[in-house]
Design a protein around this motif. Structure first.
Motif, PDB file in Angstrom:
ATOM      1  N   VAL A 127      61.797  35.818  62.346  1.00  0.00           N
ATOM      2  CA  VAL A 127      62.036  37.243  62.606  1.00  0.00           C
ATOM      3  C   VAL A 127      61.149  37.736  63.755  1.00  0.00           C
ATOM      4  CG1 VAL A 127      62.876  37.836  60.307  1.00  0.00           C
ATOM      5  CG2 VAL A 127      60.411  37.863  60.756  1.00  0.00           C
ATOM      6  N   ASN A 128      60.784  36.821  64.626  1.00  0.00           N
ATOM      7  CA  ASN A 128      59.999  37.228  65.791  1.00  0.00           C
ATOM      8  C   ASN A 128      60.741  38.274  66.609  1.00  0.00           C
ATOM      9  OD1 ASN A 128      57.384  35.558  66.260  1.00  0.00           O
ATOM     10  ND2 ASN A 128      58.856  34.049  65.521  1.00  0.00           N
ATOM     11  N   TRP A 129      62.067  38.181  66.659  1.00  0.00           N
ATOM     12  CA  TRP A 129      62.857  39.142  67.416  1.00  0.00           C
ATOM     13  C   TRP A 129      62.597  40.571  66.951  1.00  0.00           C
ATOM     14  CZ3 TRP A 129      66.079  41.690  64.048  1.00  0.00           C
ATOM     15  CH2 TRP A 129      66.429  41.027  62.868  1.00  0.00           C
ATOM     16  N   PHE A 130      62.360  40.744  65.653  1.00  0.00           N
ATOM     17  CA  PHE A 130      62.089  42.090  65.135  1.00  0.00           C
ATOM     18  C   PHE A 130      60.740  42.600  65.631  1.00  0.00           C
ATOM     19  CE2 PHE A 130      59.896  44.761  62.054  1.00  0.00           C
ATOM     20  CZ  PHE A 130      60.755  45.842  61.993  1.00  0.00           C
ATOM     21  N   PHE A 131      59.710  41.794  65.493  1.00  0.00           N
ATOM     22  CA  PHE A 131      58.371  42.222  65.903  1.00  0.00           C
ATOM     23  C   PHE A 131      58.271  42.404  67.412  1.00  0.00           C
ATOM     24  CE2 PHE A 131      57.640  40.450  61.710  1.00  0.00           C
ATOM     25  CZ  PHE A 131      56.822  41.415  61.139  1.00  0.00           C
ATOM     26  N   PHE A 132      59.020  41.598  68.176  1.00  0.00           N
ATOM     27  CA  PHE A 132      59.040  41.799  69.621  1.00  0.00           C
ATOM     28  C   PHE A 132      59.719  43.119  69.960  1.00  0.00           C
ATOM     29  CE2 PHE A 132      58.907  36.959  70.595  1.00  0.00           C
ATOM     30  CZ  PHE A 132      57.558  36.959  70.286  1.00  0.00           C
ATOM     31  N   GLY A 133      60.813  43.429  69.263  1.00  0.00           N
ATOM     32  CA  GLY A 133      61.489  44.699  69.488  1.00  0.00           C
ATOM     33  C   GLY A 133      60.616  45.888  69.149  1.00  0.00           C
ATOM     34  N   MET A 134      59.723  45.714  68.181  1.00  0.00           N
ATOM     35  CA  MET A 134      58.770  46.767  67.803  1.00  0.00           C
ATOM     36  C   MET A 134      57.530  46.769  68.695  1.00  0.00           C
ATOM     37  SD  MET A 134      59.981  48.572  65.353  1.00  0.00           S
ATOM     38  CE  MET A 134      58.471  49.421  64.889  1.00  0.00           C
ATOM     39  N   GLU A 135      57.471  45.817  69.631  1.00  0.00           N
ATOM     40  CA  GLU A 135      56.328  45.644  70.539  1.00  0.00           C
ATOM     41  C   GLU A 135      55.038  45.369  69.780  1.00  0.00           C
ATOM     42  OE1 GLU A 135      56.312  48.022  74.233  1.00  0.00           O
ATOM     43  OE2 GLU A 135      57.889  49.226  73.295  1.00  0.00           O
ATOM     44  N   GLN A 136      55.154  44.661  68.661  1.00  0.00           N
ATOM     45  CA  GLN A 136      53.990  44.276  67.860  1.00  0.00           C
ATOM     46  C   GLN A 136      53.587  42.839  68.201  1.00  0.00           C
ATOM     47  OE1 GLN A 136      52.196  46.300  65.889  1.00  0.00           O
ATOM     48  NE2 GLN A 136      53.558  47.944  66.577  1.00  0.00           N
ATOM     49  N   PHE A 137      53.113  42.662  69.419  1.00  0.00           N
ATOM     50  CA  PHE A 137      52.793  41.315  69.886  1.00  0.00           C
ATOM     51  C   PHE A 137      51.463  40.812  69.334  1.00  0.00           C
ATOM     52  CE2 PHE A 137      55.815  43.020  72.905  1.00  0.00           C
ATOM     53  CZ  PHE A 137      56.704  41.968  73.019  1.00  0.00           C
ATOM     54  N   ARG A 138      50.533  41.708  69.103  1.00  0.00           N
ATOM     55  CA  ARG A 138      49.234  41.286  68.572  1.00  0.00           C
ATOM     56  C   ARG A 138      49.400  40.615  67.223  1.00  0.00           C
ATOM     57  NH1 ARG A 138      45.241  43.412  65.200  1.00  0.00           N
ATOM     58  NH2 ARG A 138      43.106  42.791  65.750  1.00  0.00           N
ATOM     59  N   LEU A 139      50.233  41.198  66.390  1.00  0.00           N
ATOM     60  CA  LEU A 139      50.458  40.662  65.048  1.00  0.00           C
ATOM     61  C   LEU A 139      51.042  39.251  65.105  1.00  0.00           C
ATOM     62  CD1 LEU A 139      50.508  41.239  61.983  1.00  0.00           C
ATOM     63  CD2 LEU A 139      52.818  42.135  62.286  1.00  0.00           C
ATOM     64  N   THR A 140      52.069  39.068  65.921  1.00  0.00           N
ATOM     65  CA  THR A 140      52.706  37.753  65.995  1.00  0.00           C
ATOM     66  C   THR A 140      51.787  36.722  66.630  1.00  0.00           C
ATOM     67  OG1 THR A 140      53.738  38.318  68.114  1.00  0.00           O
ATOM     68  CG2 THR A 140      55.011  38.758  66.132  1.00  0.00           C
ATOM     69  N   VAL A 141      51.057  37.140  67.642  1.00  0.00           N
ATOM     70  CA  VAL A 141      50.214  36.192  68.370  1.00  0.00           C
ATOM     71  C   VAL A 141      49.087  35.653  67.504  1.00  0.00           C
ATOM     72  CG1 VAL A 141      48.501  36.024  70.220  1.00  0.00           C
ATOM     73  CG2 VAL A 141      50.747  36.998  70.689  1.00  0.00           C
ATOM     74  N   ILE A 142      48.392  36.526  66.800  1.00  0.00           N
ATOM     75  CA  ILE A 142      47.233  36.085  66.015  1.00  0.00           C
ATOM     76  C   ILE A 142      47.658  35.131  64.907  1.00  0.00           C
ATOM     77  CG2 ILE A 142      45.451  36.853  64.400  1.00  0.00           C
ATOM     78  CD1 ILE A 142      45.142  39.364  66.110  1.00  0.00           C
ATOM     79  N   ARG A 143      48.708  35.487  64.175  1.00  0.00           N
ATOM     80  CA  ARG A 143      49.152  34.619  63.074  1.00  0.00           C
ATOM     81  C   ARG A 143      49.670  33.282  63.591  1.00  0.00           C
ATOM     82  NH1 ARG A 143      47.501  39.721  62.076  1.00  0.00           N
ATOM     83  NH2 ARG A 143      46.993  39.881  59.861  1.00  0.00           N
ATOM     84  N   ASN A 144      50.496  33.332  64.604  1.00  0.00           N
ATOM     85  CA  ASN A 144      51.062  32.093  65.117  1.00  0.00           C
ATOM     86  C   ASN A 144      50.031  31.218  65.816  1.00  0.00           C
ATOM     87  OD1 ASN A 144      53.598  32.712  64.155  1.00  0.00           O
ATOM     88  ND2 ASN A 144      54.299  33.624  66.059  1.00  0.00           N
ATOM     89  N   THR A 145      49.024  31.848  66.410  1.00  0.00           N
ATOM     90  CA  THR A 145      47.962  31.082  67.056  1.00  0.00           C
ATOM     91  C   THR A 145      47.221  30.215  66.053  1.00  0.00           C
ATOM     92  OG1 THR A 145      47.636  32.688  68.836  1.00  0.00           O
ATOM     93  CG2 THR A 145      45.774  31.245  68.318  1.00  0.00           C
TER      94      THR A 145
END
Length: 478
Positions: A127-145
């Motif tokens: 569901v990265n597409w959702f978080f990218f659409g919300m411009e929540q990049f910090r959230l996705t980056v930290i967890r995925n890192t």
């Protein structure tokens, strides 16, 4: 609204990480499982990726755009999310069943194919597409890192000999699954559960399919070329091509990062009717992207051979030659990405995006079939260049009256000329040709030279330095 520069920085850091980590493990894998083992993983992963594409369809672009257009309305974005995710789940049920049948009966290596099935399963939870659409990049980056780093550690721990190819595939695929699952606990912050209706789900199918066709077409020259290469020249040639492509993907990480961030921002601006602001963002982004991709395209060939010898070891010299050819794709992809993510998709010019990708795919297959039998991995590299060139040319022809094309081309020419002069100067200098100095010295000399050449050239071509300097100083997007 999220800070644009911060989002670009976060996403660039993440894109760089997911490309640098394979480069960290690549020398180890090259020596432990060899080109054959790398080729087996790359080939099986390429096949599995096609099934992942049929699960997600065009969601990376369509889902991103759809969520961005309703990002300020919790009720609407909740409704939109669950409708789109219901469609994604239905696609997985069909595609996952087909993949299971393929793995058991047609794959040739059942164990490897079933392990890659974990990667296919991960697409259900993407569901990265959702978080990218919300411009929540910090959230996705930290967890995925965190997950990516643990995956790299797992490679060193569990892959210890040439017989551990299965372990390598398992570690990588489990990493993909955990990476997708890690975002789900945070979904409740942004959406409430709203039961999707059949009509609500169906309305997303057609526009998503329109954006899926370019995904499949682009995959022809990103993934199918490896399958063709493996079938016509052997998995060792795939290994050479794969290692060259890993290096080229590092500079294009910046392009991907900027495009991913700018797509929802530009889509939101267009949805609000702020077209002038969107145009300013586009031009500034083009300057940034062309500067970076030009220096990479002309700099990497200078260090390709010493880097390959140092990084991958003896026997991987064909990767260096592939790398030199693939460098041509970097500025082509950069320019095309700006046009695509900041004009075509936000303005819903999906048909132009679609047909450009189809034309690129046709060009790639034609060049691959003509050159791979004779030149192996080098033929695949030329196929990739042909594809990116055709895609960009088609897009520019179709929108030439809608964008300030002459100005955009001037910006591109400035940086390409600067990169060419930098490259010629480095070739003329008596530089160290091997080892670490053969890599580091050209970089230390080339970067300042490129900078000194760029700004005067911009002024000479009639582009005011004040249009560019704010970008270079980091003031763009404020």
């Amino acid at each position: 609204m999220a800070n644009l520069k911060t989002n670009i920085a976060y996403n660039f850091a993440y894109q760089l990480l997911i490309l640098v980590l394979p480069l960290v493990t690549a020398p180890y894998l090259a020596r432990v499982i060899g080109a054959e083992g790398v080729g087996v993983y790359s080939y099986s992963y390429s096949v599995a990726t096609y099934f992942v594409y049929f699960v997600k369809l065009g969601l990376d672009n369509y889902g991103n755009r759809a969520i961005a257009s309703v990002q300020d309305d919790r009720a609407e974005r909740s409704k939109c999310f669950w409708e789109i995710y219901a469609m994604q789940s239905a696609c997985f049920l069909v595609t996952g069943s087909v993949y299971a049948a393929y793995a058991v009966s047609l794959s040739g290596d059942v164990v490897i194919a079933l392990l890659q099935g974990i990667y296919v399963l991960s697409s259900l939870f993407d569901v990265n597409w959702f978080f990218f659409g919300m411009e929540q990049f910090r959230l996705t980056v930290i967890r995925n890192t965190i997950v990516k780093i643990l995956t790299a550690v797992g490679v060193f721990v569990f892959v210890r000999s040439s017989g551990d190819i299965d372990a390598y595939v398992a570690v990588m695929c489990i990493g993909y699954l955990v990476s997708q699952l890690a975002l789900w606990p945070f979904l409740g912050r942004y959406v409430d559960f709203i039961k999707p209706t059949p009509r609500g789900v169906i309305q997303h199918i057609r526009p998503n399919l329109v954006l899926f066709i370019p995904v499949v077409a682009v995959s022809v020259y990103n993934i199918l070329s490896k399958i063709i290469l493996g079938a016509m020249a052997g998995t060792e040639e795939v290994g050479f091509f794969e290692n060259a492509a890993k290096v080229i993907q590092v500079p294009t990480a910046l392009v991907t990062a900027v495009g991913t961030v700018m797509l929802p921002r530009t889509s939101a601006l267009v949805a609000r009717g702020e077209h002038e602001a969107a145009a300013r963002h586009t031009e500034r982004t083009l300057v940034y992207v062309m500067a970076f991709t030009s220096v990479a395209a002309f700099g990497i060939p200078i260090v390709a051979l010493p880097f390959t010898e140092l990084f991958y070891g003896a026997g991987f010299e064909p990767s260096a030659t592939c790398m030199m050819v693939l460098c041509a794709t970097i500025p082509l992809l950069g320019f095309g990405n700006v046009v695509r993510t900041q004009y075509l998709i936000p303005m819903a010019r999906d048909n132009v995006f679609l047909w450009s990708a189809v034309c690129g795919a046709i060009a790639n297959v034609a060049v691959n079939l003509a050159l791979i039998p004779r030149f192996g991995c080098l033929g695949a590299a030329f196929g990739s260049v042909a594809a990116e060139a055709v895609v960009l040319l088609y897009q520019l022809i179709m929108v030439r009256r809608e964008i300030p094309l002459e100005r955009y081309l001037k910006i591109a020419v400035v940086f390409l000329v600067a990169g060419g002069i930098m490259s010629l100067a480095l070739v003329a200098l008596p530089l160290p040709g091997t080892g670490l100095p053969g890599v580091v010295v050209p970089i230390l000399l080339g970067l300042p030279l490129f900078g000194l050449l760029s700004l005067p050239s911009l002024k000479l071509l009639g582009i005011a330095p004040e249009d560019i300097i704010p970008v270079l100083k980091g003031r763009a997007g404020r």
